[in-house]
Design an enzyme around this catalytic site. Structure first.
Site, mmCIF file in Angstrom:
data_model
loop_
_atom_site.group_PDB
_atom_site.id
_atom_site.type_symbol
_atom_site.label_atom_id
_atom_site.label_comp_id
_atom_site.label_asym_id
_atom_site.label_seq_id
_atom_site.Cartn_x
_atom_site.Cartn_y
_atom_site.Cartn_z
ATOM 1 N N GLU A 1 0.815 -1.212 0.000
ATOM 2 C CA GLU A 1 0.000 0.000 0.000
ATOM 3 C C GLU A 1 0.849 1.261 0.000
ATOM 4 O O GLU A 1 0.539 2.224 -0.692
ATOM 5 C CB GLU A 1 -0.945 0.037 1.209
ATOM 6 C CG GLU A 1 -1.701 1.360 1.252
ATOM 7 C CD GLU A 1 -2.779 1.468 2.307
ATOM 8 O OE1 GLU A 1 -2.787 0.661 3.248
ATOM 9 O OE2 GLU A 1 -3.618 2.380 2.178
ATOM 10 N N ASP B 1 -1.066 -5.053 2.705
ATOM 11 C CA ASP B 1 -1.480 -3.829 3.397
ATOM 12 C C ASP B 1 -0.828 -3.897 4.772
ATOM 13 O O ASP B 1 -1.201 -4.728 5.612
ATOM 14 C CB ASP B 1 -3.007 -3.739 3.514
ATOM 15 C CG ASP B 1 -3.440 -2.340 3.947
ATOM 16 O OD1 ASP B 1 -2.608 -1.632 4.559
ATOM 17 O OD2 ASP B 1 -4.584 -1.964 3.698
ATOM 18 N N THR C 1 -5.825 2.211 9.301
ATOM 19 C CA THR C 1 -4.857 3.162 9.866
ATOM 20 C C THR C 1 -5.530 4.199 10.776
ATOM 21 O O THR C 1 -4.936 4.646 11.753
ATOM 22 C CB THR C 1 -4.087 3.871 8.726
ATOM 23 O OG1 THR C 1 -3.506 2.873 7.896
ATOM 24 C CG2 THR C 1 -2.980 4.751 9.255
ATOM 25 N N ILE D 1 -0.766 -1.857 7.399
ATOM 26 C CA ILE D 1 -1.737 -1.584 8.468
ATOM 27 C C ILE D 1 -3.045 -1.197 7.790
ATOM 28 O O ILE D 1 -3.197 -0.068 7.304
ATOM 29 C CB ILE D 1 -1.269 -0.466 9.430
ATOM 30 C CG1 ILE D 1 0.061 -0.837 10.098
ATOM 31 C CG2 ILE D 1 -2.347 -0.227 10.502
ATOM 32 C CD1 ILE D 1 0.581 0.206 11.087
ATOM 33 N N ASP D 2 -3.965 -2.127 7.726
ATOM 34 C CA ASP D 2 -5.299 -1.816 7.228
ATOM 35 C C ASP D 2 -6.104 -1.354 8.440
ATOM 36 O O ASP D 2 -6.128 -2.031 9.472
ATOM 37 C CB ASP D 2 -5.918 -3.068 6.595
ATOM 38 C CG ASP D 2 -7.222 -2.749 5.880
ATOM 39 O OD1 ASP D 2 -7.455 -1.569 5.559
ATOM 40 O OD2 ASP D 2 -8.010 -3.690 5.648
ATOM 41 N N ASP E 1 -6.478 -4.079 0.051
ATOM 42 C CA ASP E 1 -7.546 -4.117 1.060
ATOM 43 C C ASP E 1 -8.305 -5.445 1.021
ATOM 44 O O ASP E 1 -8.819 -5.895 2.039
ATOM 45 C CB ASP E 1 -8.578 -3.010 0.805
ATOM 46 C CG ASP E 1 -8.022 -1.610 0.967
ATOM 47 O OD1 ASP E 1 -7.338 -1.372 1.971
ATOM 48 O OD2 ASP E 1 -8.295 -0.755 0.093
#
Ligand code: LIP
Length: 274
Positions: A74, A95, A100, A97-98, A222
């Site tokens: 990402e 990702d 955030t 840190i999905d 995502d």
């Protein structure tokens, strides 16, 4: 896939190790205090030093273990080096840190999402809630699991009784359109949930903790891993009118609910707007 491509189970093993290490770093950095906050596409779309550090760490580990693979992340996009064409046929979709915004606020609901694609097909994926340690995994054709339990999705068949998760993009005009869709959908479902982590939403649908999920505007990182988890739990994961799940729309629901949810979303132009 050629004879040298590892089995999907092997790729999952690597993914789980990388995701666990990444989740640990995200948590440690959260405990030390969020730093390096900057904005991306809009003023509400944030990135932190942790997003970047976690991605760098995961990419470095993947590079060390699988030097010929491509990595799409990402924060840095296609990491330099081996792309799918010149490489092994394996691409990792990450990702770091999905969720955030949850991370920023300290809400214990953010995830590392990592999928392995072979020749353009996602074959293995892991989503790990870094704050709680909940972890969902799937291998194509081999089912989806959390804590050793195979997942089967919800048995709900009536959209009017369905708890549906969704999310919103960061662009104000897009959000306004999404809110309009929601406004007209909510009378026809039990209720709506917005947790703020698309990858976990898909896993909750896989587990049957929500009955279905939809969202416009998702990026591959995502939904790649969570989408496989949901598919392997028996859900249908698609876009509108037979389109593949993608930025226009991702809908995930058990087969009995998919049709009615899809048809409502089509009528409400859920894939439309900015
Ligand atoms: C976010 C999601 C969230 C979704 C947002 C965004 P980020 O990812 O997972 O649920 O609604 O559109 O994509 O920015 O936290 O990695």
């Amino acid at each position: 896939m050629d004879g040298t491509t590892p089995a999907p189970e092997e790729l999952l093993k690597i993914a789980v190790e990388v995701a666990r290490e990444a989740a640990e770093t995200a948590c440690r950095m959260r405990a030390d205090g969020v730093s390096g906050v900057a904005t991306k596409s809009t003023v509400t779309d944030v990135v932190t030093a942790a997003d970047r550090a976690v991605e760098r760490q995961a990419v470095a580990t993947l590079r060390a273990v699988r030097p010929g693979d491509a990595v799409l992340g990402e924060e840095y996009g296609d990491a330099e080096g081996a792309g799918p064409a010149g490489g092994s046929g394996v691409r990792w979709i990450l990702d770091p840190i999905d969720g955030t915004v949850n991370y920023l606020y300290g809400l214990p609901h953010y995830a590392v999402s990592l999928a392995a694609e072979v020749d353009g097909e996602v074959v293995a994926g892991v989503v790990r809630n870094a704050a709680t340690g909940d972890e969902w995994t799937a291998v194509r054709g081999r089912g989806a699991y959390r804590a050793g339990q195979r997942l089967h999705g919800s048995v709900e068949t009536d959209l009017g009784q369905a708890l549906v998760a969704t999310g919103f993009g960061y662009d104000p005009a897009r959000r306004a359109h999404q809110a309009g869709v929601l406004h007209r959908l909510i009378p026809y479902v039990r209720d709506i949930r917005r947790f703020g982590v698309a990858s976990i939403d898909l896993c909750l649908a896989a587990e049957g903790l929500v009955d279905g999920y939809y969202e416009k505007g998702l990026n591959l990182w995502d939904h790649a891993a969570g989408g496989l988890v949901a598919t392997e739990a028996g859900l249908r994961v698609d876009g509108l009118a037979g389109a593949a799940p993608g930025p226009d729309l991702v809908i995930a629901a058990p087969p009995a609910l998919f049709g009615p949810l899809h048809d409502h979303l089509a009528r409400l132009d859920a894939a439309g707007g900015p």
